[in-house]
Design a protein around this motif. Structure first.
Motif, PDB file in Angstrom:
ATOM      1  N   ALA A  44       0.821  -1.214   0.000  1.00  0.00           N
ATOM      2  CA  ALA A  44       0.000   0.000   0.000  1.00  0.00           C
ATOM      3  C   ALA A  44       0.853   1.261   0.000  1.00  0.00           C
ATOM      4  CB  ALA A  44      -0.929   0.003   1.214  1.00  0.00           C
ATOM      5  N   ALA A  45       2.119   1.141   0.420  1.00  0.00           N
ATOM      6  CA  ALA A  45       3.012   2.305   0.468  1.00  0.00           C
ATOM      7  C   ALA A  45       3.594   2.660  -0.897  1.00  0.00           C
ATOM      8  CB  ALA A  45       4.152   2.043   1.451  1.00  0.00           C
ATOM      9  N   VAL A  46       3.398   1.770  -1.874  1.00  0.00           N
ATOM     10  CA  VAL A  46       3.882   2.052  -3.235  1.00  0.00           C
ATOM     11  C   VAL A  46       2.851   2.915  -3.942  1.00  0.00           C
ATOM     12  CG1 VAL A  46       4.474   1.039  -5.463  1.00  0.00           C
ATOM     13  CG2 VAL A  46       5.204  -0.082  -3.343  1.00  0.00           C
ATOM     14  N   GLY A  47       3.271   4.077  -4.419  1.00  0.00           N
ATOM     15  CA  GLY A  47       2.335   5.001  -5.037  1.00  0.00           C
ATOM     16  C   GLY A  47       2.531   5.190  -6.527  1.00  0.00           C
ATOM     17  N   GLN A  48       1.726   6.059  -7.102  1.00  0.00           N
ATOM     18  CA  GLN A  48       1.758   6.296  -8.540  1.00  0.00           C
ATOM     19  C   GLN A  48       3.072   6.942  -8.989  1.00  0.00           C
ATOM     20  OE1 GLN A  48      -1.719   8.701  -9.140  1.00  0.00           O
ATOM     21  NE2 GLN A  48      -3.131   6.959  -9.096  1.00  0.00           N
TER      22      GLN A  48
END
Length: 523
Positions: free
Chosen positions: A392-396
């Motif tokens: 969930a900590a990986v973003g766009q």
């Protein structure tokens, strides 16, 4: 303490006329009346207050002697008439004939706040269905069932509930690993709670014996009380089967979502309600592995491995379909329902994986993203729970560098980080590149996506080593860890920073320890 008893199963269906607990084959009866065994020194180890409220008990009732005595089997309430149910089943793919409640006794049925519940004592002594066993259960397995039932409920997985865990004060002889070295263990009783404990095998045993009148009675009873709105007749039986199939499918999707492995998906362990039932040698995936099973009995053929659970559910449903063919008169409409399961499973699995990865909805081509990820999770020993939670900590705007820093958000999930080199590292880089591009196609922002992901990817699950630590403490009289784990698992999707120590990979000492990596059906 007052139980709002409302028995209906025993008043609607035929009983075995013999009221003894002696082992025997039961014909033309749905159940046998039994008398629970009186334990020598019952002691409450833990009770679930929200389950107590479900069945109409008051907040302090679990502190009473009545609670301890009733839910250990020492005292039968005046209005109750305990019984064990008759059923058969396919075990590891082979028909086993009559099985039945060999160490489970339905104490009573209760009605509260418009809901109907069956209270079942597991480990309360022999029944006519105990075969060569003693009908008892040990603390080890009872603690695991009590905690896991409640953990699964709070994860949002359909399941039976558990009201209480009570030590009996009696020693029970068990051969844990079936290796010829039995030892005495402390005995215990769990009170399980469910709408009913009707199983696939409840129908199978009647069909196998040609008891079609009773088969129809059981089907009509089950439909009337648990499948509202279904009309009588052949079409009604098909619709009943369709709804059982849908409920089972929903349960399996949730198992796969949280990484739960049942371990013993025999047809007698399949609830007609689509509830997870009979917690034996279960486990959660730690290293992500579709071939993993926690059941030592199954380690050669791995029939009940994680990756095979959807196919086994379908196989089990086919056995139920065969059992109710005499009611329908034609197998074809039941086959059509089974075909629907296969189609619908693929669609629901894609929806589930999209949710775990934070995608707004699955799109064409996402199957490759899912499949490539699963292959990568196999390529290195990767903790399933930690991986998806950290993802969930990986973003766009996540940067995919030429080194290894792009894996930092999920680094805690890898058991052997040294394996992340060469081709494996290149594959992870390629997957993350595709994943970030896919995230950029979302209409929601990173914060909303992370919130959604954390609502379907739990932070805390009942890993086997955690349960074993609680067992070790409880065996010497310390129940503090039971209470701590119960509280932890009531909010498995919350961060709970004060309990961060439980958000960790399996420790090395647990890798090959009995009770942590190796479990049997011995309970």
């Amino acid at each position: 303490m007052h139980l709002p008893i409302d028995d209906r199963f025993i008043h609607a269906l035929p009983a075995d006329p013999d009221r003894s607990n002696l082992r025997r084959q039961i014909r033309n009866a749905a159940f046998s009346y039994v008398t629970p065994r009186v334990p020598s020194q019952p002691r409450l180890l833990h009770a679930a207050p929200d389950v107590a409220a479900l069945i109409g008990l008051q907040p302090d009732d679990d502190q009473s002697d009545s609670f301890k005595n009733i839910f250990s089997g020492a005292v039968v309430p005046d209005e109750a008439d305990p019984y064990a149910m008759c059923y058969g089943g396919h075990q590891f793919g082979s028909w086993a004939g009559q099985l039945g409640d060999g160490r489970a006794i339905n104490l009573a049925e209760v009605k509260h706040a418009g809901q109907h519940w069956t209270l079942q004592l597991k480990g309360a002594g022999e029944t006519p269905y105990s075969r060569t066993a003693d009908g008892l259960a040990v603390l080890r397995s009872s603690l695991r069932e009590h905690l896991c039932s409640e953990a699964m409920f709070h994860l949002g997985v359909p399941t039976t509930r558990s009201l209480s865990l009570i030590a009996t004060g009696d020693a029970v002889l068990r051969d844990v690993m079936y290796d010829g070295h039995p030892e005495y263990e402390p005995g215990a009783v769990v009170c399980r709670v469910a709408p009913s404990f009707v199983r696939f095998g409840s129908f199978e045993i009647l069909a196998s014996r040609g008891e079609h009148g009773l088969l129809r009675q059981l089907a009509d009873y089950t439909i009337e009380h648990y499948f509202a709105g279904i009309a009588a007749g052949k079409e009604g039986y098909v619709e009943f089967f369709r709804q059982v199939t849908q409920r089972t499918l929903a349960m399996i999707i949730d198992w796969q979502r949280v990484g739960f492995v049942h371990g013993v998906m025999n047809t007698d362990n399949m609830s007609i309600h689509g509830l997870t039932i009979d917690y034996g040698p279960y486990g959660w995936l730690e290293g992500y592995d579709h071939a993993w099973t926690p059941n030592t009995t199954d380690r050669q053929h791995r029939r009940y491995r994680y990756g095979n659970q959807p196919q086994i559910a379908l196989w089990n449903l086919a056995q139920l379909a065969s059992a109710i063919v005499p009611l329908v008169g034609d197998a074809e409409p039941l086959r059509e329902v089974l075909a629907e399961f296969q189609t619908e499973f693929s669609a629901q699995y894609a929806m589930m994986m999209a949710a775990k990865l934070g995608l707004d909805e699955p799109r064409a081509g996402d199957e490759t993203l899912f499949e490539d990820l699963e292959q990568l999770l196999h390529a290195t020993e990767t903790d399933m729970t930690i991986f998806f939670r950290r993802l969930a900590a990986v973003g766009q705007a996540h940067t995919i560098d030429d080194g290894i820093d792009f894996l930092k958000p999920i680094a805690d999930a890898f058991y052997v980080p040294a394996e992340l080199t060469g081709e494996v590292l290149d594959q992870w880089r390629s997957w993350f590149t595709t994943y970030v591009l896919r995230l950029q196609a979302n209409t929601s922002n990173d914060a909303e996506r992370a919130r959604r992901m954390n609502a379907v990817n739990p932070k805390y699950v009942l890993r086997n080593y955690m349960a074993q630590l609680a067992i070790d403490k409880a065996t010497v009289g310390d129940v503090s860890l039971i209470h701590e784990l119960y509280d932890l698992l009531r909010t498995p999707y919350a961060e709970q920073p004060e309990r961060e120590a439980w958000f960790a990979k399996r420790p090395d000492w647990a890798r090959d320890k009995v009770g942590c990596s190796m479990l049997s059906c011995s309970s």
